[in-house]
Design a protein around this motif. Sequence first.
Motif, PDB file in Angstrom:
ATOM      1  N   GLU A 172      83.753  -8.873 -13.426  1.00 59.59           N
ATOM      2  CA  GLU A 172      82.597  -8.722 -14.304  1.00 59.59           C
ATOM      3  C   GLU A 172      82.691  -9.712 -15.469  1.00 59.59           C
ATOM      4  N   ARG A 173      81.575 -10.316 -15.831  1.00 62.22           N
ATOM      5  CA  ARG A 173      81.557 -11.327 -16.886  1.00 62.22           C
ATOM      6  C   ARG A 173      81.392 -10.684 -18.260  1.00 62.22           C
ATOM      7  N   SER A 174      81.855 -11.379 -19.285  1.00 63.88           N
ATOM      8  CA  SER A 174      81.714 -10.902 -20.659  1.00 63.88           C
ATOM      9  C   SER A 174      80.263 -11.065 -21.119  1.00 63.88           C
ATOM     10  N   ARG A 175      79.762 -10.077 -21.852  1.00 61.93           N
ATOM     11  CA  ARG A 175      78.368 -10.142 -22.303  1.00 61.93           C
ATOM     12  C   ARG A 175      78.093  -9.028 -23.301  1.00 61.93           C
ATOM     13  N   ILE A 176      76.907  -9.093 -23.925  1.00 64.66           N
ATOM     14  CA  ILE A 176      76.390  -8.019 -24.778  1.00 64.66           C
ATOM     15  C   ILE A 176      75.028  -7.619 -24.247  1.00 64.66           C
ATOM     16  N   GLU A 177      74.807  -6.321 -24.092  1.00 68.40           N
ATOM     17  CA  GLU A 177      73.512  -5.809 -23.664  1.00 68.40           C
ATOM     18  C   GLU A 177      73.066  -4.732 -24.656  1.00 68.40           C
ATOM     19  N   VAL A 178      71.888  -4.937 -25.202  1.00 68.33           N
ATOM     20  CA  VAL A 178      71.340  -4.021 -26.199  1.00 68.33           C
ATOM     21  C   VAL A 178      70.255  -3.160 -25.555  1.00 68.33           C
ATOM     22  N   GLU A 179      70.474  -1.856 -25.549  1.00 67.49           N
ATOM     23  CA  GLU A 179      69.499  -0.904 -25.018  1.00 67.49           C
ATOM     24  C   GLU A 179      68.906  -0.087 -26.159  1.00 67.49           C
ATOM     25  N   ASP A 180      67.982   0.809 -25.823  1.00 67.35           N
ATOM     26  CA  ASP A 180      67.329   1.614 -26.867  1.00 67.35           C
ATOM     27  C   ASP A 180      68.301   2.564 -27.550  1.00 67.35           C
ATOM     28  N   ASP A 181      69.166   3.221 -26.772  1.00 64.82           N
ATOM     29  CA  ASP A 181      70.035   4.262 -27.322  1.00 64.82           C
ATOM     30  C   ASP A 181      71.485   3.822 -27.514  1.00 64.82           C
ATOM     31  N   TYR A 182      71.830   2.654 -27.027  1.00 65.16           N
ATOM     32  CA  TYR A 182      73.234   2.218 -27.133  1.00 65.16           C
ATOM     33  C   TYR A 182      73.328   0.709 -26.981  1.00 65.16           C
ATOM     34  N   THR A 183      74.515   0.182 -27.296  1.00 71.20           N
ATOM     35  CA  THR A 183      74.799  -1.253 -27.144  1.00 71.20           C
ATOM     36  C   THR A 183      76.104  -1.412 -26.381  1.00 71.20           C
ATOM     37  N   LEU A 184      76.085  -2.285 -25.374  1.00 69.42           N
ATOM     38  CA  LEU A 184      77.266  -2.553 -24.559  1.00 69.42           C
ATOM     39  C   LEU A 184      77.869  -3.899 -24.946  1.00 69.42           C
ATOM     40  N   VAL A 185      79.160  -3.883 -25.267  1.00 70.38           N
ATOM     41  CA  VAL A 185      79.914  -5.113 -25.517  1.00 70.38           C
ATOM     42  C   VAL A 185      81.018  -5.187 -24.460  1.00 70.38           C
ATOM     43  N   LEU A 186      80.958  -6.209 -23.621  1.00 69.45           N
ATOM     44  CA  LEU A 186      81.928  -6.359 -22.532  1.00 69.45           C
ATOM     45  C   LEU A 186      82.736  -7.638 -22.754  1.00 69.45           C
ATOM     46  N   VAL A 187      84.050  -7.492 -22.865  1.00 69.50           N
ATOM     47  CA  VAL A 187      84.937  -8.635 -23.089  1.00 69.50           C
ATOM     48  C   VAL A 187      86.093  -8.577 -22.100  1.00 69.50           C
ATOM     49  N   ASP A 188      86.796  -9.695 -21.969  1.00 70.87           N
ATOM     50  CA  ASP A 188      87.990  -9.763 -21.128  1.00 70.87           C
ATOM     51  C   ASP A 188      89.233  -9.607 -21.993  1.00 70.87           C
ATOM     52  N   ILE A 189      90.185  -8.819 -21.527  1.00 73.74           N
ATOM     53  CA  ILE A 189      91.431  -8.610 -22.250  1.00 73.74           C
ATOM     54  C   ILE A 189      92.606  -9.024 -21.368  1.00 73.74           C
ATOM     55  N   PRO A 190      93.715  -9.444 -21.971  1.00 74.38           N
ATOM     56  CA  PRO A 190      94.873  -9.854 -21.155  1.00 74.38           C
ATOM     57  C   PRO A 190      95.612  -8.645 -20.603  1.00 74.38           C
ATOM     58  N   SER A 191      96.203  -8.833 -19.433  1.00 70.17           N
ATOM     59  CA  SER A 191      96.939  -7.750 -18.793  1.00 70.17           C
ATOM     60  C   SER A 191      98.101  -8.338 -18.010  1.00 70.17           C
ATOM     61  N   ILE A 192      99.092  -7.508 -17.723  1.00 77.04           N
ATOM     62  CA  ILE A 192     100.261  -7.923 -16.956  1.00 77.04           C
ATOM     63  C   ILE A 192     100.199  -7.276 -15.580  1.00 77.04           C
TER      64      ILE A 192
END
Length: 313
Positions: A56-76
């Motif tokens: 899934e790609r990083s992005r921001i989506e703004v809806e009427d009742d909420y806001t989604l912030v999607l980012v990538d984080i490092p993992s092992i």
Amino acid sequence: MIRIFKTEDGAMHEKEEMQPGCWIALTNPTASEIIDIADAYQIDPDHLKAPLDEEERSRIEVEDDYTLVLVDIPSIEERSGKDWFVTIPLAIITTNEVLITVCLEETPVLTSFMDGRVRDFHTFMKTRFILQILYKNATQYLQYLRIIDKKSEVIERKLHQSQKNEELIELLELEKSLVYFTTSLRSNEVVLEKLLRTEKIKKYPEDTDLLEDVIVENKQAIEMANIYSGILSGTMDAFASVISNNLNIVMKFLATVTIVMSIPTMVASFYGMNVNSRGMPFATHPYGFVIVLGFALALSLLVAYIFNKKDLF
């Protein structure tokens, strides 16, 4: 798994039930858990499922009742008994009442908040919480980049002693990790820039410095990833050339030895022909065998001396 946290009296407390101002942490949630949260806060289930897809790609989506912030984080990721570095998505969803995070696995980016190790952290201050998560994410990238740099130095020292495919493959895996990091950091940078322009997420005046720090740390991580990637790529090319050169030296040595050893074989082949012995030199001489053997040895030594002069050994 669903865990609920809320800051009270300046300390983090884990709760049994959802309530306004809390933080709901979903870690690899089941389908029923996603449905429960989606129904409780009128969230599209697809947005809750988005971070469960590793691509899934990083992005921001703004809806009427909420806001989604999607980012990538490092993992092992552990493979073949060794730790390798990858990136996975993390979703941060803000509603009017709560803040929700969704991730495939437990991550140090969030556990530091769960353990209460972050100062000036309050679950009800959702905008600051988002920025604090993004800042912690950028510092986690920097920490893993330093680990990658140290691992590459250890592998390089091993390659100085003996060039093996195993070490080269490890360097290749580290280079792949740096590519993942660079790509994810650049995607996160786009999210941060869009976050500055998003009016839906309320920003407090005191959060300005924090947002600037997040952007600076993210840019620093991008620069470090690019530098380490360039160094690692150059190191791999250099050692590949060294290994190829060593192979050429071995092949040259073997070819020279083959030529020198072929001279006695040629002399013995001539004397092994089914011809009249009167036509062969020293055929009737009582010491003919020794003489021919000495001649072949002398000729081989002469050729070896010439090759040595030409630095072919």
